[in-house]
Scaffold this motif. Structure first.
Motif, mmCIF file in Angstrom:
data_model
loop_
_atom_site.group_PDB
_atom_site.id
_atom_site.type_symbol
_atom_site.label_atom_id
_atom_site.label_comp_id
_atom_site.label_asym_id
_atom_site.label_seq_id
_atom_site.Cartn_x
_atom_site.Cartn_y
_atom_site.Cartn_z
ATOM 1 N N GLY A 33 0.815 -1.206 0.000
ATOM 2 C CA GLY A 33 0.000 0.000 0.000
ATOM 3 C C GLY A 33 0.848 1.255 0.000
ATOM 4 O O GLY A 33 2.074 1.204 0.011
ATOM 5 N N LYS A 34 0.175 2.392 -0.025
ATOM 6 C CA LYS A 34 0.856 3.691 -0.056
ATOM 7 C C LYS A 34 1.356 4.054 1.346
ATOM 8 O O LYS A 34 0.584 4.023 2.308
ATOM 9 C CB LYS A 34 -0.113 4.761 -0.561
ATOM 10 C CG LYS A 34 0.508 6.139 -0.741
ATOM 11 C CD LYS A 34 -0.546 7.199 -0.957
ATOM 12 C CE LYS A 34 -1.327 6.973 -2.237
ATOM 13 N NZ LYS A 34 -2.283 8.078 -2.507
ATOM 14 N N PRO A 35 2.642 4.410 1.493
ATOM 15 C CA PRO A 35 3.167 4.740 2.822
ATOM 16 C C PRO A 35 2.868 6.166 3.252
ATOM 17 O O PRO A 35 3.038 6.511 4.416
ATOM 18 C CB PRO A 35 4.674 4.537 2.659
ATOM 19 C CG PRO A 35 4.927 4.866 1.230
ATOM 20 C CD PRO A 35 3.701 4.418 0.471
ATOM 21 N N GLY A 36 2.453 7.026 2.324
ATOM 22 C CA GLY A 36 2.163 8.421 2.636
ATOM 23 C C GLY A 36 1.660 9.129 1.394
ATOM 24 O O GLY A 36 1.502 8.517 0.337
ATOM 25 N N TYR A 37 1.402 10.427 1.506
ATOM 26 C CA TYR A 37 0.782 11.175 0.420
ATOM 27 C C TYR A 37 1.735 12.146 -0.258
ATOM 28 O O TYR A 37 1.319 13.016 -0.989
ATOM 29 C CB TYR A 37 -0.428 11.955 0.961
ATOM 30 C CG TYR A 37 -1.436 11.059 1.607
ATOM 31 C CD1 TYR A 37 -2.322 10.330 0.821
ATOM 32 C CD2 TYR A 37 -1.471 10.907 2.975
ATOM 33 C CE1 TYR A 37 -3.234 9.484 1.408
ATOM 34 C CE2 TYR A 37 -2.387 10.064 3.574
ATOM 35 C CZ TYR A 37 -3.265 9.352 2.782
ATOM 36 O OH TYR A 37 -4.166 8.508 3.358
ATOM 37 N N HIS A 38 3.024 11.992 0.001
ATOM 38 C CA HIS A 38 3.981 12.966 -0.506
ATOM 39 C C HIS A 38 4.094 12.954 -2.027
ATOM 40 O O HIS A 38 4.555 13.922 -2.613
ATOM 41 C CB HIS A 38 5.350 12.703 0.112
ATOM 42 C CG HIS A 38 5.309 12.548 1.595
ATOM 43 N ND1 HIS A 38 5.204 11.315 2.199
ATOM 44 C CD2 HIS A 38 5.311 13.453 2.588
ATOM 45 C CE1 HIS A 38 5.168 11.487 3.512
ATOM 46 N NE2 HIS A 38 5.235 12.763 3.774
ATOM 47 N N GLY A 39 3.684 11.876 -2.661
ATOM 48 C CA GLY A 39 3.811 11.799 -4.105
ATOM 49 C C GLY A 39 2.524 12.034 -4.860
ATOM 50 O O GLY A 39 2.443 11.761 -6.057
ATOM 51 N N ASP A 40 1.509 12.544 -4.183
ATOM 52 C CA ASP A 40 0.206 12.675 -4.822
ATOM 53 C C ASP A 40 0.156 13.736 -5.910
ATOM 54 O O ASP A 40 -0.843 13.849 -6.615
ATOM 55 C CB ASP A 40 -0.872 12.981 -3.775
ATOM 56 C CG ASP A 40 -1.450 11.697 -3.195
ATOM 57 O OD1 ASP A 40 -0.915 10.632 -3.522
ATOM 58 O OD2 ASP A 40 -2.414 11.766 -2.426
ATOM 59 N N VAL A 41 1.188 14.528 -6.053
ATOM 60 C CA VAL A 41 1.210 15.471 -7.166
ATOM 61 C C VAL A 41 1.490 14.744 -8.477
ATOM 62 O O VAL A 41 1.320 15.319 -9.556
ATOM 63 C CB VAL A 41 2.270 16.569 -6.939
ATOM 64 C CG1 VAL A 41 1.821 17.508 -5.850
ATOM 65 C CG2 VAL A 41 3.609 15.963 -6.602
ATOM 66 N N VAL A 42 1.942 13.499 -8.386
ATOM 67 C CA VAL A 42 2.028 12.637 -9.562
ATOM 68 C C VAL A 42 0.681 11.922 -9.688
ATOM 69 O O VAL A 42 0.176 11.351 -8.724
ATOM 70 C CB VAL A 42 3.168 11.610 -9.433
ATOM 71 C CG1 VAL A 42 3.225 10.707 -10.655
ATOM 72 C CG2 VAL A 42 4.498 12.322 -9.248
ATOM 73 N N LYS A 43 0.100 11.960 -10.871
ATOM 74 C CA LYS A 43 -1.289 11.528 -11.022
ATOM 75 C C LYS A 43 -1.498 10.073 -10.627
ATOM 76 O O LYS A 43 -2.510 9.729 -10.017
ATOM 77 C CB LYS A 43 -1.735 11.755 -12.473
ATOM 78 C CG LYS A 43 -3.229 11.523 -12.661
ATOM 79 C CD LYS A 43 -3.688 11.915 -14.040
ATOM 80 C CE LYS A 43 -5.193 11.744 -14.176
ATOM 81 N NZ LYS A 43 -5.676 12.135 -15.507
ATOM 82 N N TRP A 44 -0.559 9.206 -10.948
ATOM 83 C CA TRP A 44 -0.740 7.786 -10.636
ATOM 84 C C TRP A 44 -0.866 7.582 -9.125
ATOM 85 O O TRP A 44 -1.624 6.723 -8.661
ATOM 86 C CB TRP A 44 0.449 6.982 -11.170
ATOM 87 C CG TRP A 44 0.281 5.509 -10.965
ATOM 88 C CD1 TRP A 44 -0.360 4.619 -11.774
ATOM 89 C CD2 TRP A 44 0.768 4.744 -9.846
ATOM 90 N NE1 TRP A 44 -0.306 3.356 -11.245
ATOM 91 C CE2 TRP A 44 0.382 3.402 -10.052
ATOM 92 C CE3 TRP A 44 1.488 5.057 -8.694
ATOM 93 C CZ2 TRP A 44 0.694 2.389 -9.163
ATOM 94 C CZ3 TRP A 44 1.793 4.047 -7.795
ATOM 95 C CH2 TRP A 44 1.399 2.736 -8.029
ATOM 96 N N CYS A 45 -0.139 8.376 -8.338
ATOM 97 C CA CYS A 45 -0.218 8.254 -6.880
ATOM 98 C C CYS A 45 -1.617 8.568 -6.374
ATOM 99 O O CYS A 45 -2.117 7.930 -5.450
ATOM 100 C CB CYS A 45 0.777 9.202 -6.216
ATOM 101 S SG CYS A 45 2.490 8.765 -6.468
ATOM 102 N N SER A 46 -2.239 9.565 -6.961
ATOM 103 C CA SER A 46 -3.535 10.017 -6.486
ATOM 104 C C SER A 46 -4.673 9.107 -6.941
ATOM 105 O O SER A 46 -5.629 8.887 -6.197
ATOM 106 C CB SER A 46 -3.800 11.447 -6.967
ATOM 107 O OG SER A 46 -5.038 11.920 -6.527
ATOM 108 N N THR A 47 -4.569 8.551 -8.134
ATOM 109 C CA THR A 47 -5.694 7.802 -8.702
ATOM 110 C C THR A 47 -5.550 6.287 -8.609
ATOM 111 O O THR A 47 -6.555 5.579 -8.574
ATOM 112 C CB THR A 47 -5.878 8.185 -10.179
ATOM 113 O OG1 THR A 47 -4.672 7.897 -10.904
ATOM 114 C CG2 THR A 47 -6.194 9.673 -10.309
ATOM 115 N N SER A 48 -4.329 5.787 -8.564
ATOM 116 C CA SER A 48 -4.132 4.337 -8.664
ATOM 117 C C SER A 48 -3.428 3.707 -7.472
ATOM 118 O O SER A 48 -3.426 2.477 -7.354
ATOM 119 C CB SER A 48 -3.320 4.010 -9.934
ATOM 120 O OG SER A 48 -3.962 4.529 -11.080
#
Length: 338
Positions: free
Chosen positions: A169-184
């Motif tokens: 799973g995702k360890p944090g939200y620091h990469g959510d500015v990359v679209k794949w992090c936010s949607t997938s």
């Protein structure tokens, strides 16, 4: 042609806050402004801290300076890594694999912030040992053990978030500015619970336990001194009476730790809520994430304003820079007289 247009539109409309989008520059202006502003503050602030520690021998008097420097280097790397989401929002990373970029960046920032959190916990333990066992402190806290502890902090932090590469799973939200992090890339309750149990909870409980005992002991020492002075008078007191000289230094470190957890608390709460599928929102993810990352600048700010030795070191560094600047100007004038 239609697929290309749809792809461009999907890239253009990806703004987490959905505010400040510019059709002219094709970027999310508000997100870029926030991230770049924090990047400049974090990098410049921690560079100053590192330079002052190298230029001020008084700061090396406390063994906690090693942990503070470790935290400063980790926070400096956090600032440097903030350039990645800035480049992503400015569409300078479109040729890279989003999944790989997102995974590596999220893992790297989580490890660096874990180092900061663990360093603060070690600082509190160090001050606890110094106050509760002052006579045996130098025998317990040796340079070799100090270096080993710092190495273990980095190894432990790297291992905690390693399962993020194993689809935990995702360890944090620091990469959510990359679209794949936010949607997938989604968080998972088991991995989130593991991170909280292995890092957040032990660090917070350690800090609460140690500083509670530190200030309780300091209050007892202060009360004993006041009672002795009231009974025997100020001239009857001995120079070796039980004072609490580390209280002021512990107070500075307690402020740093308190601000750290205040800024990280919204992030941790949102992390738990989103993992439990109770609440999820891109704007909340962005705001809590960068509020937590802003702590990388607040650490050096609080330390510089609260610690007298650090202020003296900063003043010395500024005077040294001014002297070198004047020397350089005089040299130029001597070589090229008017």
């Amino acid at each position: 042609m239609n697929s290309t247009t749809e792809l461009n539109q999907s890239v253009m409309t990806f703004c987490l806050l959905d505010v400040g989008y510019s059709q002219i520059f094709n970027t999310c202006l508000l997100e870029v402004a926030v991230i770049l502003f924090l990047t400049v503050l974090i990098i410049s602030g921690n560079l100053v801290v590192i330079f002052v520690f190298h230029c001020a021998p008084l700061l090396s008097h406390h063994t906690t300076s090693s942990f503070i420097q470790t935290m400063a280097y980790a926070d400096l790397l956090v600032g440097v890594s903030c350039l990645i989401p800035s480049l992503s929002l400015l569409h300078h990373m479109e040729g890279l694999d989003e999944r790989l970029t997102c995974t590596i960046f999220g893992y790297m920032v989580c490890v660096l912030k874990s180092v900061s959190m663990a360093s603060l916990a070690c600082v509190s333990v160090d001050r606890y040992v110094a106050i509760t066992r002052p006579l045996s402190y130098t025998a317990l806290v040796t340079p070799c053990r100090l270096r080993a502890c710092i190495v273990l902090i980095w190894i432990y932090s790297a291992l905690i978030f390693l399962p993020s590469f194993l689809d935990w799973g995702k360890p944090g939200y620091h990469g959510d500015v990359v679209k794949w992090c936010s949607t997938s890339w989604n968080t998972k309750p088991v991995f989130t619970a593991f991170i909280v149990a292995a890092l957040y909870a032990p660090a917070a409980l350690t800090v609460c336990f140690t500083y509670a005992h530190i200030f309780r002991i300091c209050r007892q020492h202060t009360r004993q001194i006041s009672e002795r002075r009231a009974r025997f008078g100020p001239q009857e007191t001995e120079p070796g009476e039980p004072a609490c000289p580390d209280k002021r230094y512990a107070t500075v470190l307690f402020r740093i730790t308190s601000v750290f957890y205040l800024l990280w608390l919204p992030y941790i709460i949102y992390f738990l809520l989103e993992s439990a599928r109770i609440y999820s929102h891109p704007a909340a993810s962005f705001l809590t994430t960068w509020l937590a990352i802003s702590n990388s600048f607040c650490n050096c700010l609080i330390y510089s304003l609260s610690n007298s030795a650090f202020r003296k070191g900063l003043k010395r560094l500024c005077l040294l820079c001014l002297q070198r600047s004047d020397t350089a100007k005089n040299t130029v004038r001597f070589k090229h007289p008017s």
